[in-house]
Scaffold this active site. Structure first.
Site, mmCIF file in Angstrom:
data_model
loop_
_atom_site.group_PDB
_atom_site.id
_atom_site.type_symbol
_atom_site.label_atom_id
_atom_site.label_comp_id
_atom_site.label_asym_id
_atom_site.label_seq_id
_atom_site.Cartn_x
_atom_site.Cartn_y
_atom_site.Cartn_z
ATOM 1 C CG HIS A 84 -0.291 0.084 2.540
ATOM 2 N ND1 HIS A 84 -0.760 -0.550 3.661
ATOM 3 C CD2 HIS A 84 0.827 0.734 2.956
ATOM 4 C CE1 HIS A 84 0.021 -0.278 4.688
ATOM 5 N NE2 HIS A 84 0.998 0.497 4.289
ATOM 6 C CG HIS A 134 -0.667 4.719 7.248
ATOM 7 N ND1 HIS A 134 -1.559 4.036 6.446
ATOM 8 C CD2 HIS A 134 0.475 4.003 7.211
ATOM 9 C CE1 HIS A 134 -0.974 2.951 5.953
ATOM 10 N NE2 HIS A 134 0.257 2.903 6.395
ATOM 11 C CG HIS A 154 8.234 -1.292 4.713
ATOM 12 N ND1 HIS A 154 7.338 -2.311 4.909
ATOM 13 C CD2 HIS A 154 7.519 -0.149 4.879
ATOM 14 C CE1 HIS A 154 6.131 -1.805 5.165
ATOM 15 N NE2 HIS A 154 6.221 -0.482 5.170
ATOM 16 C CD GLU A 201 2.674 -1.555 6.664
ATOM 17 O OE1 GLU A 201 2.587 -0.366 6.953
ATOM 18 O OE2 GLU A 201 2.981 -1.943 5.515
HETATM 19 C C1 DHB Z 1 6.119 3.995 3.062
HETATM 20 C C2 DHB Z 1 5.609 2.713 3.223
HETATM 21 C C3 DHB Z 1 4.470 2.496 3.974
HETATM 22 O O1 DHB Z 1 3.961 1.267 4.195
HETATM 23 C C4 DHB Z 1 3.793 3.545 4.543
HETATM 24 O O2 DHB Z 1 2.640 3.295 5.169
HETATM 25 C C5 DHB Z 1 4.303 4.840 4.413
HETATM 26 C C6 DHB Z 1 5.464 5.048 3.673
HETATM 27 C C7 DHB Z 1 7.322 4.262 2.256
HETATM 28 O O3 DHB Z 1 7.896 3.338 1.701
HETATM 29 O O4 DHB Z 1 7.727 5.410 2.133
HETATM 30 FE FE FE Z 2 2.169 1.340 5.721
#
Ligand code: DHB
Ligand code: FE
Length: 279
Positions: A12, A59, A193, A240
């Site tokens: 997402h 978020h 991430h 996530e």
């Molecule tokens: C990013 C990834 C995410 O899952 C998010 O919610 C906000 C930012 C990113 O890669 O910048």
């Molecule tokens: Fe996210």
């Protein structure tokens, strides 16, 4: 009965939404990302579901640190669009499915999952970016949506095991609904991430590929991955991925994997995508 025909998991990442909204999807950075979803858009157009149950996280747009529901279900007629960062995206409003969602809320709570019932809510990139990836950019979304919002932002998020169990309860809720409806389930977010701290930018493709390899046939052991293991191996925001386990739990024990896509990097993340069909 609301028949769950299949499920999909996908990223997402908000930068995907910004690429769509600013007509940048043809650029060399973005072209391969969107190509990975060509099959998916055809698949969904062929399946023509009436409803998508979208498992996603907010978020800090609908909720803030004032109120952090672990699991929330949207029971509204309609949802507005909100976002941080680039701001609210120019995408169609979301039509809800209040009858099905209300039934699901009853079924889940009586099944001992203490859902927060949400009757008014805006949705952010956590939900709108997956819709674009799976549907393109239509004037209206082609199905109604039951949003299920999961806390993966404030410690402690739910465990993978609890998420898999919630998915199974969602399947029970759908099967006891009277009207005949065709339903897909989206699990969003991931894969590896980390957005902050000294390890910002961390990606672990081996971890991600093992996760993709196991989600169809071995979700029960995948559900044993602890919070510490997600964070250590795949970065703080890889948590996530527990939302993918809700999607998986909502499907049958036996599923067919019909599509998989993995691409690094997209913004700061590894993008993973898989489509599973109920046998
Ligand atoms: C990013 C990834 C995410 O899952 C998010 O919610 C906000 C930012 C990113 O890669 O910048
Ligand atoms: Fe996210």
């Amino acid at each position: 009965m609301a028949r769950i025909i299949g499920g999909a998991a996908m990223s997402h990442v908000p930068a995907i939404g910004a690429a769509i909204d600013n007509n940048r999807i043809g650029e060399p950075y973005w072209r391969p990302v969107f190509r990975g979803f060509e099959f998916s858009r055809d698949w969904l157009a062929r399946k023509k579901p009436d409803i998508a149950i979208v498992i996603y996280n907010d978020h800090a747009n609908a909720f803030s640190l004032d109120i952090v529901p672990t699991f929330a279900i949207g029971c509204a007629e309609e949802y507005g669009i909100a976002d941080e960062g680039w701001g609210a995206r120019p995408v169609p409003r979301i039509s809800g499915a209040p009858d099905l969602a209300g039934h699901m809320a009853c079924s889940l709570i009586l099944d001992e999952f203490d859902m927060t019932i949400v009757n008014r809510m805006d949705v952010d990139h956590g939900l709108t970016v997956p819709l674009n990836l799976m549907c393109g950019s239509p004037a209206q979304w082609p199905f109604k949506i039951v949003p299920i919002c999961v806390n993966v932002v404030h410690y402690p998020p739910p465990t993978g095991k609890r998420c898999l169990a919630l998915g199974k309860a969602i399947a029970r809720a759908a099967s006891s609904y009277e009207e005949d409806l065709s339903v897909v389930v989206f699990g969003t977010g991931g894969m590896s991430h980390q957005l902050q701290g000294t390890r910002a930018g961390l990606i672990n493709s081996d971890f991600d590929k093992r996760f993709l390899d196991r989600i169809a046939g071995d979700a029960e052991t995948l559900a044993d991955i602890s919070h510490v293991e997600y964070v250590r191996e795949a970065g703080s925001e890889a948590i996530e991925l527990v939302m993918w386990l809700i999607m998986r739990g909502a499907l049958n024990a036996r599923v067919d994997e019909v599509h998989r896509f993995y691409h690094v990097p997209v913004s700061n993340t590894a993008l993973g995508h898989i489509i599973l069909e109920n046998r």
